[in-house]
Design a protein around this motif. Structure first.
Motif, short mmCIF file in Angstrom:
data_model
loop_
_atom_site.label_atom_id
_atom_site.label_comp_id
_atom_site.label_asym_id
_atom_site.label_seq_id
_atom_site.Cartn_x
_atom_site.Cartn_y
_atom_site.Cartn_z
N ALA A 132 -2.99 -7.69 -10.76
CA ALA A 132 -2.00 -6.64 -10.49
C ALA A 132 -1.51 -5.97 -11.78
CB ALA A 132 -0.83 -7.21 -9.71
N THR A 135 -3.92 -3.09 -12.56
CA THR A 135 -3.98 -1.97 -11.62
C THR A 135 -2.87 -0.96 -11.88
OG1 THR A 135 -2.59 -3.11 -9.97
CG2 THR A 135 -4.98 -3.44 -9.83
N HIS A 136 -1.87 -1.34 -12.63
CA HIS A 136 -0.77 -0.45 -12.98
C HIS A 136 -1.13 0.49 -14.14
CE1 HIS A 136 3.41 0.84 -13.37
NE2 HIS A 136 3.35 0.59 -14.67
N SER A 277 5.54 -8.39 -6.84
CA SER A 277 4.79 -7.40 -7.61
C SER A 277 3.29 -7.66 -7.60
CB SER A 277 5.29 -7.32 -9.07
OG SER A 277 6.64 -6.92 -9.10
N PHE A 279 -0.58 -7.28 -5.96
CA PHE A 279 -1.23 -6.06 -5.49
C PHE A 279 -0.98 -5.84 -4.01
CE2 PHE A 279 -4.92 -3.37 -4.34
CZ PHE A 279 -4.63 -2.30 -5.18
N ALA A 281 1.81 -5.84 -2.58
CA ALA A 281 2.98 -4.99 -2.44
C ALA A 281 2.57 -3.52 -2.46
CB ALA A 281 3.98 -5.28 -3.55
N GLU A 282 1.63 -3.16 -3.33
CA GLU A 282 1.13 -1.79 -3.38
C GLU A 282 0.37 -1.44 -2.11
OE1 GLU A 282 0.29 2.04 -4.72
OE2 GLU A 282 1.73 0.55 -5.42
N LEU A 283 -0.44 -2.38 -1.63
CA LEU A 283 -1.16 -2.15 -0.38
C LEU A 283 -0.20 -1.93 0.77
CD1 LEU A 283 -3.97 -4.86 -0.69
CD2 LEU A 283 -4.28 -2.38 -0.84
N SER A 284 0.85 -2.75 0.83
CA SER A 284 1.83 -2.62 1.89
C SER A 284 2.51 -1.26 1.86
CB SER A 284 2.88 -3.74 1.76
OG SER A 284 3.87 -3.62 2.77
N ALA A 285 2.87 -0.80 0.66
CA ALA A 285 3.52 0.50 0.53
C ALA A 285 2.58 1.62 0.97
CB ALA A 285 3.97 0.72 -0.92
N LEU A 286 1.32 1.55 0.57
CA LEU A 286 0.35 2.59 0.94
C LEU A 286 0.14 2.64 2.45
CD1 LEU A 286 -2.30 2.13 -1.89
CD2 LEU A 286 -0.89 4.17 -1.50
N GLU A 289 3.18 4.16 4.11
CA GLU A 289 3.26 5.61 3.89
C GLU A 289 2.28 6.38 4.76
OE1 GLU A 289 4.48 5.27 -0.86
OE2 GLU A 289 2.47 5.92 -0.26
#
Length: 337
Positions: A132, A135-136, A277, A279, A281-286, A289
């Motif tokens: 993760a 990926t930032h 934090s 990865f 979490a990013e998948l969940s947000a995407l 959305e």
């Protein structure tokens, strides 16, 4: 081929095809790497194309950046992903930004290979999952295979890419089919046995996920070892889950994810790294959305715990059958936690 043999085959193919490909790292030359992924390459291609380095991760990656700018295609090995932190300034401040800061005059086509994750009871210094963090960073690509077939094809595509790539190799499935909590191999490994890993060159495009198990009730997003764990758990539950192997985190195949979640209406994310934090979490947000009006249940995550990686409790730290199974039942059948 197991995954180590497939990685070795990819390196062999690329070194044979392109004299600019060089392989190096701690014990990567004469000894062939601690996991033997570079075995035989120095003997075949010589000490100038496959060589050992001092124990200096910042030096290994820094040299690779210079090699790439000069015109080579370096493939440095960081012995364990836990050791990569001394080289992060070179990755973030140099490799990731070189193309932009030089207005395209220079590139950094390096592929940093590194074993990551658990599987050897390595604890806090040999079993971390730091994907993760990278990926930032704009300019870096992050690739994580789950089968020998994918490992070879994705590694070849990474070496041919003109941008820097972090190629994390799940050591828990290095040497053969994933069994883990089970007494026999589980899908999708048997679809990619030795007969289906060609000796010759082939590539798998970066940024293309793989649907390893079609389904209609819930989408499971995973990568690396967790693809096999999730798939095995699904086989034990009366749930029609669609399991997606992301293959690459950056670039991410968001189109395949979005199409699947809109079809199933539910999403479960599984990864070995710590939860906060991670990865996931990013998948969940995407997913939220892009698929909010299609969701029939909250997005769930099953991950490692927010603790340093335990040595003796490694199998309790892994997302396993109990925790994944409970999340599946909850998200599909609406059970209370």
């Amino acid at each position: 081929m197991n995954m180590i043999e497939a990685i070795n085959s990819a390196l062999d193919n690329m070194m044979e095809r392109d004299d600019n490909v060089v392989v190096f790292g701690e014990d990567a030359g004469y000894f062939g790497g601690v996991f033997r992924a570079t075995a035989g390459l120095q003997e075949k291609y010589g000490k100038t194309r496959c060589f050992d380095t001092p124990i200096t991760e910042c030096g290994i990656i820094g040299a690779a950046v210079g090699m790439g700018a000069y015109g080579l295609r370096p493939v440095p090995e960081i012995q364990f992903a836990d050791y990569i932190y001394p080289g992060m300034d070179q990755l973030i401040s140099e490799a990731a930004r070189l193309r932009y800061r030089s207005a395209g005059e220079f590139i950094a086509p390096l592929t940093v290979r590194s074993p990551f994750g658990g599987g050897i009871f390595g604890g806090q210094t040999h079993s971390q999952s730091p994907e993760a963090m990278f990926t930032h960073v704009a300019g870096l690509k992050t690739v994580i295979p789950s089968t020998p077939y994918d490992a070879k094809g994705l590694l070849i595509a990474s070496i041919e890419d003109n941008d820097p790539v972090l190629f994390f190799e799940p050591k828990r499935i290095y040497n053969g089919p994933f069994t883990g909590y089970y007494d026999k191999p589980v899908e999708p490994w048997s679809k990619f046995d030795s007969a289906n890993v060609p000796d010759d060159y082939y590539r798998i495009e970066l940024g293309k996920a793989n649907i390893v198990r079609p389904g209609t009730e819930v989408t499971i997003l995973a990568y690396g070892t967790m693809v096999h764990v999730a798939n095995a758990v699904v086989a034990e539950h009366d749930i029609d889950a669609e399991v997606i192997d992301l293959r690459t985190l950056v670039p991410l195949d968001i189109e395949t994810i979005e199409e699947s979640v809109k079809k199933t209406g539910r999403c479960l994310i599984v990864h070995e790294a710590t939860r906060t934090s991670g990865f996931g979490a990013e998948l969940s947000a995407l997913v939220q959305e892009r698929c909010f009006y299609h969701l029939e249940a909250p997005i769930e995550r099953v991950t490692g715990f927010d603790t340093p990686y335990p040595h003796s409790l490694e199998w309790a730290y892994f997302p396993g059958p109990v925790r994944i199974g409970e999340a599946l039942e909850k998200i599909v059948k609406g059970l209370k936690s």
